[in-house]
Design a protein around this motif. Structure first.
Motif, PDB file in Angstrom:
ATOM      1  N   PRO A  65     -30.960   3.008  -2.199  1.00  0.00           N
ATOM      2  CA  PRO A  65     -30.699   2.000  -1.101  1.00  0.00           C
ATOM      3  C   PRO A  65     -29.404   1.131  -1.046  1.00  0.00           C
ATOM      4  CG  PRO A  65     -32.720   1.570  -1.737  1.00  0.00           C
ATOM      5  CD  PRO A  65     -32.087   2.485  -2.800  1.00  0.00           C
ATOM      6  N   VAL A  66     -28.869   0.899  -2.452  1.00  0.00           N
ATOM      7  CA  VAL A  66     -27.774   0.017  -2.648  1.00  0.00           C
ATOM      8  C   VAL A  66     -26.610   1.136  -2.324  1.00  0.00           C
ATOM      9  CG1 VAL A  66     -26.426  -0.907  -4.500  1.00  0.00           C
ATOM     10  CG2 VAL A  66     -28.645  -1.491  -4.201  1.00  0.00           C
ATOM     11  N   PHE A  67     -26.744   2.186  -2.789  1.00  0.00           N
ATOM     12  CA  PHE A  67     -25.554   3.298  -2.494  1.00  0.00           C
ATOM     13  C   PHE A  67     -25.692   4.185  -1.204  1.00  0.00           C
ATOM     14  CE2 PHE A  67     -25.344   2.417  -7.035  1.00  0.00           C
ATOM     15  CZ  PHE A  67     -23.923   2.544  -7.280  1.00  0.00           C
ATOM     16  N   ALA A  68     -26.573   3.536  -0.441  1.00  0.00           N
ATOM     17  CA  ALA A  68     -26.443   4.106   1.018  1.00  0.00           C
ATOM     18  C   ALA A  68     -25.240   3.770   1.850  1.00  0.00           C
ATOM     19  CB  ALA A  68     -27.737   3.987   1.719  1.00  0.00           C
ATOM     20  N   ALA A  69     -24.976   4.282   2.836  1.00  0.00           N
ATOM     21  CA  ALA A  69     -23.751   4.232   3.688  1.00  0.00           C
ATOM     22  C   ALA A  69     -24.168   3.085   4.421  1.00  0.00           C
ATOM     23  CB  ALA A  69     -23.438   5.349   4.604  1.00  0.00           C
ATOM     24  N   GLN A  70     -23.130   2.004   4.411  1.00  0.00           N
ATOM     25  CA  GLN A  70     -23.306   0.697   5.492  1.00  0.00           C
ATOM     26  C   GLN A  70     -24.455  -0.071   5.083  1.00  0.00           C
ATOM     27  OE1 GLN A  70     -20.972   0.465   7.793  1.00  0.00           O
ATOM     28  NE2 GLN A  70     -20.149   2.366   7.312  1.00  0.00           N
ATOM     29  N   ALA A  71     -24.635  -0.091   3.531  1.00  0.00           N
ATOM     30  CA  ALA A  71     -25.631  -0.831   3.006  1.00  0.00           C
ATOM     31  C   ALA A  71     -24.909  -2.410   2.795  1.00  0.00           C
ATOM     32  CB  ALA A  71     -26.479  -0.307   1.581  1.00  0.00           C
ATOM     33  N   HIS A  72     -23.825  -2.393   2.504  1.00  0.00           N
ATOM     34  CA  HIS A  72     -23.151  -3.584   2.255  1.00  0.00           C
ATOM     35  C   HIS A  72     -24.237  -4.744   1.415  1.00  0.00           C
ATOM     36  CE1 HIS A  72     -20.729  -2.675   5.331  1.00  0.00           C
ATOM     37  NE2 HIS A  72     -21.657  -2.651   6.402  1.00  0.00           N
ATOM     38  N   PRO A  73     -24.377  -4.201   0.119  1.00  0.00           N
ATOM     39  CA  PRO A  73     -25.150  -4.722  -0.894  1.00  0.00           C
ATOM     40  C   PRO A  73     -24.628  -6.261  -1.023  1.00  0.00           C
ATOM     41  CG  PRO A  73     -24.127  -2.986  -1.853  1.00  0.00           C
ATOM     42  CD  PRO A  73     -23.899  -2.611  -0.469  1.00  0.00           C
ATOM     43  N   GLN A  74     -25.108  -7.085  -1.398  1.00  0.00           N
ATOM     44  CA  GLN A  74     -24.704  -8.563  -1.702  1.00  0.00           C
ATOM     45  C   GLN A  74     -24.859  -8.795  -3.063  1.00  0.00           C
ATOM     46  OE1 GLN A  74     -26.666 -11.598   0.481  1.00  0.00           O
ATOM     47  NE2 GLN A  74     -26.398 -10.557   2.470  1.00  0.00           N
ATOM     48  N   LEU A  75     -24.585  -9.751  -3.791  1.00  0.00           N
ATOM     49  CA  LEU A  75     -23.989  -9.892  -5.136  1.00  0.00           C
ATOM     50  C   LEU A  75     -25.318  -9.346  -6.036  1.00  0.00           C
ATOM     51  CD1 LEU A  75     -21.860 -11.096  -7.229  1.00  0.00           C
ATOM     52  CD2 LEU A  75     -23.064 -13.162  -7.310  1.00  0.00           C
ATOM     53  N   ILE A  76     -26.337 -10.154  -5.965  1.00  0.00           N
ATOM     54  CA  ILE A  76     -27.355  -9.465  -6.996  1.00  0.00           C
ATOM     55  C   ILE A  76     -27.784  -8.240  -6.572  1.00  0.00           C
ATOM     56  CG2 ILE A  76     -29.850 -10.031  -7.618  1.00  0.00           C
ATOM     57  CD1 ILE A  76     -29.332 -13.010  -6.970  1.00  0.00           C
TER      58      ILE A  76
END
Length: 489
Positions: free
Chosen positions: A212-223
């Protein structure tokens, strides 16, 4: 066929072992042919349509090597023919899609509607044969029987994801009379179970934290970004380490010792040491058959180093992310060379380890991402540019934090799942636990030392019970078969 599948464990492997040991007692020469045939069947199980491709590659390279050895004055011409055929094969199947997609992007219009399927393991069996041809040209390899050469290339423990084999390590072992060695079987099974546990119990549970973190347009936050990056860093570590152990263990069942390919790389004190510990057979190939012919340390060594790493990155996959990953490691190595030349020494061990691990993890983000845009998104998240999310249990307290507008519940990480627990266990194991060759240092080869096992060694009852329980735990966890990450390279 996967090593971590029921079909392999309870059908293919028992049949191959039984046939090998029966033939070893009745017709020793047939045992090698049986193992070669079984290896070809192992490859054909993935897609039988590509089996003729593998056989054609083996036959052409064997023929070129025989011609080189028979006519030394025309050795260069036969070498050129063999290298051209190998590189053309690799270029077509592995890089044609990448090249056409890049052309399409530049022109802004698609020029083709076909897609080439990458034959599994093509990088490994092609590099193995390139090294053999070059050594024949150098006068470092002799003539071998075709069945031995076919087994050398197609040997099923290494065929799909390495190591990249060298003829001088393997051919003498294939030429030895085959036979059953109880100590080899005991140690081989033990090493295989350790590798299976790394794959099934550590690497696979980390996958839900990564995708999920490396999915396109995921925009993961810091943690989220840091947990996703760490999860992939250790997923790849235990996936590749597990495969390497399983390959070594399987090979030991047949009395054959594969070269060490993985040696706790995250303990490295600098980036050069990392590459002496990670995918050791590929590092050796790039050094001996690319870096040295380019000029090595004799002249333009920084250029040669950078070019070698760029090509090493492209070897892993046809995509700009792999090129950038190789370029990053090239820059790391150039900076390391510059620092040691200027300071006259490396960094302190504790500092060097931390800096090396951080640099490697940043590069793994680019390596894992489907494109450079997603890689930049994850790296921005790690830098805090995408904001800071809290676990849902703490999100209710967000208004009490300064700048609470940027706080929200974490979307991509399930803190109640097994993935976070697996990550917490994987990190100390990778940094501080003894690795497989350290555990089996008295019974298995370590580094360049190749010692035969002592016939009198037998595992203790407690040892046997512990490994039996570990194997059962792996079997009960194999509810979802997942491929090894290095299969795609």
């Amino acid at each position: 066929m996967l090593f971590n599948s029921f079909a392999f464990l309870f059908l293919y492997l028992p049949v191959v072992l039984a046939g090998y040991f029966v033939l070893a007692r009745l017709r020793p020469r047939w045992a090698i042919a049986w193992l070669a045939l079984a290896s070809l069947c192992f490859y054909g199980y993935w897609d039988w349509r590509y089996l003729p491709l593998l056989m054609a590659s083996i036959s052409l390279n064997y023929w070129c090597a025989a011609r080189m050895l028979a006519s030394r004055n025309r050795s260069k011409q036969w070498l050129s023919l063999g290298l051209t055929a190998n590189l053309a094969l690799l270029g077509y199947y592995k890089y044609a899609n990448f090249f056409m997609a890049s052309v399409d992007t530049l022109l802004g219009a698609p020029l083709h509607d076909w897609h080439i399927v990458l034959p599994i393991g093509i990088s490994f069996f092609t590099f193995t044969q390139i090294a053999f041809l070059v050594d024949c040209h150098r006068g470092l390899a002799g003539e071998y029987r075709f069945v031995h050469y076919a087994l050398f290339v197609s040997y099923f423990p290494h065929l799909i994801a390495g190591p990249v084999l060298h003829h001088k390590e393997m051919m003498p072992q294939f030429e030895r009379p085959p036979g059953l060695n109880a100590a080899d079987v005991a140690v081989g099974l033990s090493i295989f179970v350790v590798g299976l546990a790394k794959k099934v119990l550590l690497a696979d549970p980390l996958s839900p934290l990564v995708a999920p973190v490396f999915a396109a347009q995921a925009h993961p936050q810091l943690i989220e970004a840091w947990i996703g990056a760490l999860a992939y860093t250790f997923q790849l570590y235990f996936d590749f380490s597990g495969y390497s152990d399983m390959a070594i263990g399987l090979s030991r069942l047949f009395g054959v010792q594969l070269p060490l390919n993985f040696n706790s790389p995250y303990r490295a004190g600098n980036i050069a040491e990392f590459w002496r510990r990670w995918h050791m057979s590929l590092s050796r190939f790039l050094r001996d058959y690319l870096y040295v012919p380019l000029g090595g340390n004799r002249h333009h060594r920084l250029r040669n180093l950078m070019l070698t790493m760029l090509l090493g990155g492209l070897w892993h996959g046809a995509g700009w992310t792999f090129v950038v990953w190789g370029g990053l490691h090239g820059v790391y190595l150039v900076l390391h060379r510059g620092w040691t030349a200027w300071a006259g020494m490396g960094l302190p061990r504790w500092w060097g380890r931390g800096l090396t691990f951080l640099a490697v993890m940043v590069a793994w983000v680019v390596f894992r991402a489907p494109d450079l845009s997603t890689a930049g998104d994850v790296l921005r998240g790690m830098a805090g540019a995408n904001g800071l999310a809290l676990p849902h249990g703490l999100a209710a307290y967000a208004p009490y934090f300064p700048g609470s507008a940027q706080f929200s519940g974490i979307r991509w990480i399930d803190f109640g799942g097994v993935g976070v627990l697996a990550l917490a266990l994987a990190m100390p194991l990778a940094f501080w636990a003894p690795n497989t060759q350290e555990i089996f240092r008295h019974y298995a080869p370590c580094g360049a030392t190749q010692r035969r096992l002592h016939w009198s060694w037998r595992p203790r009852k407690a040892w046997s019970l512990a490994f039996s329980l570990l194997f059962l735990g792996c079997l009960f966890s194999m509810n979802r078969v997942s491929e090894f990450l290095y299969f795609q390279f």
